[in-house]
Design a protein around this motif. Structure first.
Motif, PDB file in Angstrom:
ATOM      1  N   LEU A  58       0.821  -1.216   0.000  1.00 36.16           N
ATOM      2  CA  LEU A  58       0.000   0.000   0.000  1.00 36.16           C
ATOM      3  C   LEU A  58       0.846   1.253   0.000  1.00 36.16           C
ATOM      4  O   LEU A  58       0.341   2.357  -0.148  1.00 36.16           O
ATOM      5  N   VAL A  77      -1.083  -7.617  -4.932  1.00 33.94           N
ATOM      6  CA  VAL A  77      -2.230  -6.712  -4.725  1.00 33.94           C
ATOM      7  C   VAL A  77      -3.219  -6.864  -5.877  1.00 33.94           C
ATOM      8  O   VAL A  77      -4.425  -7.016  -5.676  1.00 33.94           O
ATOM      9  N   ILE A  82      -4.264  -9.658  -0.909  1.00 34.40           N
ATOM     10  CA  ILE A  82      -4.126  -8.888   0.319  1.00 34.40           C
ATOM     11  C   ILE A  82      -5.477  -8.709   1.001  1.00 34.40           C
ATOM     12  O   ILE A  82      -6.419  -8.218   0.405  1.00 34.40           O
ATOM     13  N   LEU A  84      -7.026  -6.682   4.241  1.00 31.92           N
ATOM     14  CA  LEU A  84      -6.608  -5.631   5.172  1.00 31.92           C
ATOM     15  C   LEU A  84      -7.681  -5.385   6.233  1.00 31.92           C
ATOM     16  O   LEU A  84      -8.861  -5.255   5.923  1.00 31.92           O
ATOM     17  N   ALA A  90     -14.450   0.984   9.413  1.00 32.12           N
ATOM     18  CA  ALA A  90     -14.662   1.644   8.116  1.00 32.12           C
ATOM     19  C   ALA A  90     -15.712   0.913   7.287  1.00 32.12           C
ATOM     20  O   ALA A  90     -15.455   0.485   6.169  1.00 32.12           O
ATOM     21  N   LEU A  92     -19.428   0.839   5.293  1.00 29.20           N
ATOM     22  CA  LEU A  92     -20.277   1.784   4.569  1.00 29.20           C
ATOM     23  C   LEU A  92     -21.625   1.838   5.273  1.00 29.20           C
ATOM     24  O   LEU A  92     -22.298   0.808   5.406  1.00 29.20           O
ATOM     25  N   TRP A  94     -24.549   2.731   4.581  1.00 34.46           N
ATOM     26  CA  TRP A  94     -25.804   2.422   3.888  1.00 34.46           C
ATOM     27  C   TRP A  94     -25.889   0.951   3.494  1.00 34.46           C
ATOM     28  O   TRP A  94     -26.852   0.512   2.892  1.00 34.46           O
ATOM     29  N   PHE A 103     -18.502  -6.199  -0.088  1.00 33.94           N
ATOM     30  CA  PHE A 103     -18.173  -4.959  -0.801  1.00 33.94           C
ATOM     31  C   PHE A 103     -16.849  -5.020  -1.573  1.00 33.94           C
ATOM     32  O   PHE A 103     -16.784  -4.671  -2.750  1.00 33.94           O
ATOM     33  N   LEU A 104     -15.793  -5.498  -0.920  1.00 35.08           N
ATOM     34  CA  LEU A 104     -14.489  -5.483  -1.600  1.00 35.08           C
ATOM     35  C   LEU A 104     -14.425  -6.476  -2.757  1.00 35.08           C
ATOM     36  O   LEU A 104     -13.743  -6.223  -3.749  1.00 35.08           O
ATOM     37  N   GLU A 106     -16.919  -7.087  -4.671  1.00 34.72           N
ATOM     38  CA  GLU A 106     -17.613  -6.409  -5.765  1.00 34.72           C
ATOM     39  C   GLU A 106     -16.753  -5.303  -6.383  1.00 34.72           C
ATOM     40  O   GLU A 106     -16.950  -4.920  -7.521  1.00 34.72           O
ATOM     41  N   MET A 107     -15.823  -4.778  -5.603  1.00 36.68           N
ATOM     42  CA  MET A 107     -14.945  -3.726  -6.124  1.00 36.68           C
ATOM     43  C   MET A 107     -13.862  -4.294  -7.021  1.00 36.68           C
ATOM     44  O   MET A 107     -13.265  -3.584  -7.809  1.00 36.68           O
ATOM     45  N   THR A 108     -13.543  -5.549  -6.846  1.00 32.50           N
ATOM     46  CA  THR A 108     -12.335  -6.036  -7.484  1.00 32.50           C
ATOM     47  C   THR A 108     -12.517  -7.271  -8.360  1.00 32.50           C
ATOM     48  O   THR A 108     -11.933  -7.375  -9.425  1.00 32.50           O
ATOM     49  N   ARG A 153     -15.018  -9.021   5.933  1.00 35.46           N
ATOM     50  CA  ARG A 153     -14.826  -8.389   4.630  1.00 35.46           C
ATOM     51  C   ARG A 153     -13.478  -8.777   4.033  1.00 35.46           C
ATOM     52  O   ARG A 153     -13.359  -9.037   2.834  1.00 35.46           O
TER      53      ARG A 153
END
Lengths: 262, 279
Positions: A58, A77, A82, A84, A90, A92, A94, A103-104, A106-108, A153
């Motif tokens: 990072l 990465v 990784i 974390l 932290a 979200l 909503w 969430f992560l 879906e991000m990646t 997560r």
């Protein structure tokens, strides 16, 4: 994903602020075996969080190399190796616990992975002991539960290494003990490699295979202790207390040195 | 098979206040403002009658009501024109306001280049631009939309920028740890985070849109409520001026509550958009 080892050599980190050069890390070598649990223990400002960020890819070091499972950390990465966990959950606000855990991914992830995101998130929530809380929103969760979601997560990604930066530092003592037991359980079940930053000696002894004690100005590893105790560990056994004493002495010495040099 | 009849006693516990109690509660919260409003109207009526003030100067509330009824079709026709201007102008303001904010936050160089200009532009008295827009775009809908957008986009942009920048830096590190892009972060984290700020901006913007529409109509129009006020003033038709003013105010109130309703709608999907109580 199978656990990977970490090999870091000659890590140096300097930055300049207000025309003052700060030597954050100097010639740090780390070798962590696949599936190992290694803690970085040290006073505030010794660069342990910076070292964690460098090992997790990072942050780029001024000098030195980091290899994860034999490949450069940047590739690890990109491959989603990784996981974390930070001091604050932290989440979200909503999204429900389940959606946050997914969430992560879906991000990646690629399409196939994304389709199974909710499923994997649900499994991860079960692993951290949050079955039944899937549909709760973050403001309905206690501090300990929120931090469990943030661990879920990371686990939902099925990373090869879990990087944890003082994950229980903001929790009360009782919750913290519970979380330590839960994490020990998760580690033995998932066999992940864990890099754990803490400034709690009992926490480090309870969880780790190896504890690296760090010193400040410049940040470096001053002592490495292998904790040779079978798990689950009793925090009141004579050996446990002896490990605590050794680490405590080293920490005290480092703090004293930092005070004199400052 | 025989069945025994068993009698049991059940008692349903009371579920909150009844409808009647709720109305009573509402009323107890509302009566001070309602009473004051009525008192002001009565005093107004009385003063005009007692001092025998000419209706060229000020119309009595009763006259305004009569005029509103008498000119109902005229007022509604004008309202429709003004409402269209406001709604179109509002939508354009949102598009421009949100778009600018996204660009400024996504691209650092745009932030540096554009942001000072946006702020500089904000200190220009926008109302003074109305004659210029009329010079350029004539008397139709276009100059009104320009003026409305120019007046109303700023609070949207500003709120949105603040909202987009108010994300948790820990989340940025997390998404970085899985190698996702800045645009993904903007879409999945920053944008939803900014929604409460956007909503606050929209509430300010909608009232500015009403002002923009009326001012634009003052400067040159052939229809609309602002035009009607100007027209009535040249005819010394004070009751009609007041009637148009009342209708504009009601229109503004309705639009303000529409935004409130929009917030409730958004809050169903994004619960962190907490609607502040509007009385």
């Amino acid at each position: 994903m199978t656990a990977s080892g970490i090999f870091a050599e000659g890590i140096d980190m300097t930055f300049t602020r207000n025309r003052m050069t700060h030597h954050v890390l100097s010639a740090v070598d780390v070798d962590i075996a696949p599936g190992g649990f290694v803690s970085l223990l040290g006073p505030s400002g010794c660069g342990k969080s910076t070292l964690l960020k460098i090992l997790a890819g990072l942050q780029d070091p001024t000098a030195g190399t980091v290899l994860i499972g034999g490949t450069p950390v940047a590739r690890a990465v990109a491959e989603g190796q990784i996981g974390l966990v930070q001091q604050k959950p932290a989440l979200l606000p909503w999204k429900t616990a389940l959606e946050n855990a997914a969430f992560l991914i879906e991000m990646t992830g690629d399409r196939a992975t994304k389709r199974t995101a909710k499923e994997r998130a649900a499994q991860a929530l079960e692993l951290v002991g949050l079955r039944g809380a899937e549909n709760k929103l973050p403001h309905e969760l206690s501090g300990g539960m929120a931090q469990r979601v943030s661990i879920a997560r990371a686990l939902a990604l099925d990373p090869s290494i879990l990087f944890m930066d003082e994950p229980f530092g903001a929790l009360d003592a009782i919750t913290r003990d519970q979380m330590n037991e839960a994490l020990y359980d998760i580690w033995t079940r998932t066999q992940k490699t864990v890099v754990f930053v803490t400034h709690s000696i009992p926490e480090a002894v309870f969880l780790s295979q190896t504890v690296h004690v760090m010193n400040a100005n410049p940040g470096r590893i001053s002592l490495s202790v292998d904790i040779d105790l079978p798990g689950p560990r009793s925090t009141t056994s004579a050996q446990f207390l002896e490990y605590e004493r050794v680490l405590h002495e080293e920490l005290d010495r480092n703090v004293e040195e930092a005070r004199i040099s400052a | 098979m025989s069945t025994d009849t068993v009698t049991i006693a059940v008692r349903r516990s009371a579920h909150g206040p009844s409808a009647g109690q709720r109305i009573a509660e509402r009323w107890s919260a509302l009566w001070p403002s309602v009473t004051l409003f009525a008192a002001v109207l009565i005093a107004w009526e009385a003063i005009v009658v007692i001092f025998d003030i000419s209706s060229f100067i000020i119309a009595k509330p009763s006259e305004i009501v009569m005029e509103t009824i008498a000119s109902w079709d005229l007022l509604m026709e004008a309202s429709w024109v003004t409402t269209q201007e406001i709604v179109y102008g509002f939508v354009l303001s949102i598009l421009l306001g949100v778009g600018l904010a996204l660009l400024v936050v996504r691209f650092k160089w745009l932030d540096r280049a554009l942001y000072p200009l946006i702020v500089l532009f904000q200190v220009v008295p926008k109302v003074a631009l109305a004659p210029i827009f009329i010079l350029w775009f004539g008397y139709g809908l276009t100059p009104k939309l320009w003026l409305i957008v120019v007046i109303a986009f700023f609070p949207i942009t500003l709120n949105m920028i603040v909202g987009l920048k108010s994300f948790d830096p820990d989340l940025q590190l997390l998404t970085k740890s899985v190698g996702s892009s800045r645009s993904q972060f903007l879409a999945k984290v920053q944008f939803p985070t900014s929604l409460p700020y956007l909503m606050a901006g929209l509430r300010i913007a909608i009232t500015l849109c009403v002002i923009g529409a009326v001012v634009a109509e003052f400067s040159g129009a052939s229809s609309g409520l602002g035009y009607l006020i100007q027209f009535a003033s040249t005819q010394l038709d004070t009751p009609l001026m007041f009637a148009a003013l009342v209708v504009i105010s009601v229109l503004g109130l309705v639009l303000y509550y529409a935004i409130f309703w929009l917030e409730l709608l958004v809050a169903r999907f994004y619960p962190h958009v907490r609607t502040t109580q509007v009385q």
